[in-house]
Write a protein that holds these residues in place. Structure first.
Motif, mmCIF file in Angstrom:
data_model
loop_
_atom_site.group_PDB
_atom_site.id
_atom_site.type_symbol
_atom_site.label_atom_id
_atom_site.label_comp_id
_atom_site.label_asym_id
_atom_site.label_seq_id
_atom_site.Cartn_x
_atom_site.Cartn_y
_atom_site.Cartn_z
ATOM 1 N N ASP A 222 0.864 -1.176 0.000
ATOM 2 C CA ASP A 222 0.000 0.000 0.000
ATOM 3 C C ASP A 222 0.908 1.235 0.000
ATOM 4 O O ASP A 222 1.686 1.425 0.933
ATOM 5 C CB ASP A 222 -0.849 -0.053 1.283
ATOM 6 C CG ASP A 222 -1.972 0.959 1.305
ATOM 7 O OD1 ASP A 222 -2.181 1.648 0.302
ATOM 8 O OD2 ASP A 222 -2.654 1.029 2.350
ATOM 9 N N HIS A 286 -2.406 1.887 9.259
ATOM 10 C CA HIS A 286 -3.002 0.581 9.558
ATOM 11 C C HIS A 286 -1.966 -0.476 9.231
ATOM 12 O O HIS A 286 -1.076 -0.245 8.391
ATOM 13 C CB HIS A 286 -4.261 0.364 8.706
ATOM 14 C CG HIS A 286 -4.006 0.545 7.224
ATOM 15 N ND1 HIS A 286 -3.640 -0.490 6.404
ATOM 16 C CD2 HIS A 286 -4.005 1.665 6.435
ATOM 17 C CE1 HIS A 286 -3.452 -0.024 5.166
ATOM 18 N NE2 HIS A 286 -3.651 1.290 5.170
ATOM 19 N N HIS A 293 -6.141 -3.935 5.097
ATOM 20 C CA HIS A 293 -6.334 -3.197 6.354
ATOM 21 C C HIS A 293 -6.436 -4.205 7.475
ATOM 22 O O HIS A 293 -7.376 -5.007 7.513
ATOM 23 C CB HIS A 293 -7.625 -2.360 6.319
ATOM 24 C CG HIS A 293 -7.564 -1.220 5.349
ATOM 25 N ND1 HIS A 293 -8.556 -0.950 4.447
ATOM 26 C CD2 HIS A 293 -6.617 -0.273 5.147
ATOM 27 C CE1 HIS A 293 -8.212 0.114 3.724
ATOM 28 N NE2 HIS A 293 -7.041 0.534 4.128
ATOM 29 N N THR A 313 1.377 1.010 7.907
ATOM 30 C CA THR A 313 1.512 2.183 7.035
ATOM 31 C C THR A 313 1.582 3.464 7.868
ATOM 32 O O THR A 313 1.049 3.527 8.972
ATOM 33 C CB THR A 313 0.324 2.339 6.056
ATOM 34 O OG1 THR A 313 -0.847 2.740 6.776
ATOM 35 C CG2 THR A 313 0.027 1.057 5.300
ATOM 36 N N GLU A 315 0.556 7.279 6.900
ATOM 37 C CA GLU A 315 -0.069 7.950 5.758
ATOM 38 C C GLU A 315 -0.910 9.169 6.130
ATOM 39 O O GLU A 315 -2.127 9.172 5.943
ATOM 40 C CB GLU A 315 -0.924 6.951 4.970
ATOM 41 C CG GLU A 315 -1.908 6.136 5.795
ATOM 42 C CD GLU A 315 -2.805 5.259 4.915
ATOM 43 O OE1 GLU A 315 -3.406 5.795 3.990
ATOM 44 O OE2 GLU A 315 -2.887 4.052 5.172
ATOM 45 N N GLU A 329 2.212 8.035 1.738
ATOM 46 C CA GLU A 329 2.064 6.782 2.489
ATOM 47 C C GLU A 329 3.226 5.837 2.214
ATOM 48 O O GLU A 329 3.506 5.504 1.067
ATOM 49 C CB GLU A 329 0.754 6.089 2.072
ATOM 50 C CG GLU A 329 0.570 4.703 2.670
ATOM 51 C CD GLU A 329 -0.779 4.079 2.328
ATOM 52 O OE1 GLU A 329 -1.321 4.357 1.229
ATOM 53 O OE2 GLU A 329 -1.287 3.302 3.144
HETATM 54 MN MN MN Z 1 -3.161 2.593 3.590
#
Ligand code: MN
Ligand code: GLY
Ligand code: MN
Length: 353
Positions: A222, A286, A293, A313, A315, A329
């Motif tokens: 991510d 997260h 997630h 992460t 972000e 992020e």
């Molecule tokens: Mn994210």
């Protein structure tokens, strides 16, 4: 301890004698089965994987610690036969549908049913070495795709075209797919924190936010990068630098022993002090793993303490309605002393024609 042993220990701590797993990523984590459509039934003595004809051979190969039981499409009748002794049965209350809950009640008439949705995800939070290697690769695929696609972006392209280029590039590099519905949002749409790619064409004088990721051997990455198209005004630079400072401070605050709440507060303070607090309305981060997630989070409520091996992460973002927004992020791995930033894509302010 292996995963099943840790699961049993956790079940013991929670005072339950059986647990039913329906969520695919939890089933995969505990058993190794990648086929998706399986139900696990775990007790102190038994580890059973229920699946149908289509997956029997695959399950035998992938889940050697589990007894494989063949069922029809509805796993609950078989569960009821297997689970007659159970007294306290845990299940994923955040995943079980109302209809399946009714089937559980019917299948375990003698038992107390307890919704314990976080039991397996709690175990999943600390990643082992094989998981970390897969996450590193998922991150690298996304980093490489950014480096490649950024060179091809042209004014007049649509957001969807950019999202497709990112996905195509990552799949060519070994991703099995995108890890979520990509966000490519330009101009005033960049103020939508979750603005899915649209048919809007990118133009000069706009921010362009790209939030995307790869799935590699089941593990999700991510990343978000925001770039500027054309000549920025002072405010574009300022907002970007505030987000970047908050993101760097958030990363510097990630360390074992800190709670998600404490890390969130460090980054949030920078945005609030710069006067943009009302425009940062989501949590700082997260965890990622088999799901895009997962817990623990970095947000204003998270009390769980970070531990080495968690992958999370960072972000922050600022989203100003009718003007635009910026999010940056990265994914970090919590280490013994702090964290290692896995994401390598550059994040200095980039503007181009
Ligand atoms: Mn994210
Ligand atoms: N892709 C949504 C997020 O960054 O969490
Ligand atoms: Mn993202």
């Amino acid at each position: 301890m292996n995963r099943l042993e840790r699961m049993r220990q956790k079940m013991h701590e929670e005072g339950i004698d059986a647990y039913v797993v329906l969520r695919p990523e939890n089933g995969r984590y505990l058993s190794g089965f990648t086929g998706g459509e399986a139900t696990l039934y775990v007790t102190a003595e038994k580890a059973i994987l229920l699946t149908d004809f289509r997956y029997i051979e695959q399950a035998k190969g992938e889940a050697p610690e589990f007894e494989i039981v063949k069922t029809g499409q509805d796993h609950f009748e078989a569960l009821a036969e297997i689970g007659q002794q159970a007294q306290r049965v845990g299940f994923e209350g955040d995943f079980v549908t109302f209809l399946n809950y009714e089937k559980l009640i019917k299948g375990f008439p003698q038992a107390e049913l307890l919704s314990l949705p976080d039991l397996v995800s709690y175990l999943r939070a600390v990643k082992d070495q094989t998981e970390i290697e897969k996450l590193r690769q998922a991150v690298k695929i996304a980093d490489d795709a950014f480096a490649s696609v950024i060179k091809t972006i042209e004014i007049g392209q649509t957001e969807v075209e950019i999202a497709l280029d990112l996905e195509y590039t990552m799949r060519r590099a070994g991703a099995s797919g995108g890890s979520f519905d990509f966000i490519v949002a330009s101009g005033v749409r960049s103020a939508l924190p979750h603005g899915s790619a649209s048919s809007k064409k990118i133009q000069l004088g706009e921010f362009l936010t790209m939030d995307f990721g790869a799935i590699y051997e089941g593990y999700c990455s991510d990343i978000t990068r925001t770039v500027f198209l054309g000549e920025p005004e002072e405010k574009h630079q300022e907002v970007y630098q505030v987000v970047l400072a908050a993101q760097r401070a958030g990363i510097a605050a990630v360390a074992p022993g800190r709670t998600g709440k404490e890390v969130d507060a460090v980054a949030r303070k920078i945005i609030v002090d710069a006067g943009y607090g009302e425009y940062f309305g989501h949590g700082l981060g997260h965890s990622v793993g088999l799901a895009i997630h997962e817990g623990p989070n970095l947000n204003m409520r998270e009390e769980r303490v970070l531990e080495p091996g968690m992958v999370i992460t960072v972000e922050p973002g600022i989203y100003i309605p009718d003007w635009g927004g910026v999010r940056i992020e990265d994914i970090v791995l919590v280490t013994e002393n702090g964290c290692e930033v896995l994401t390598q894509a550059p994040k200095e302010f980039i503007s181009f024609e």
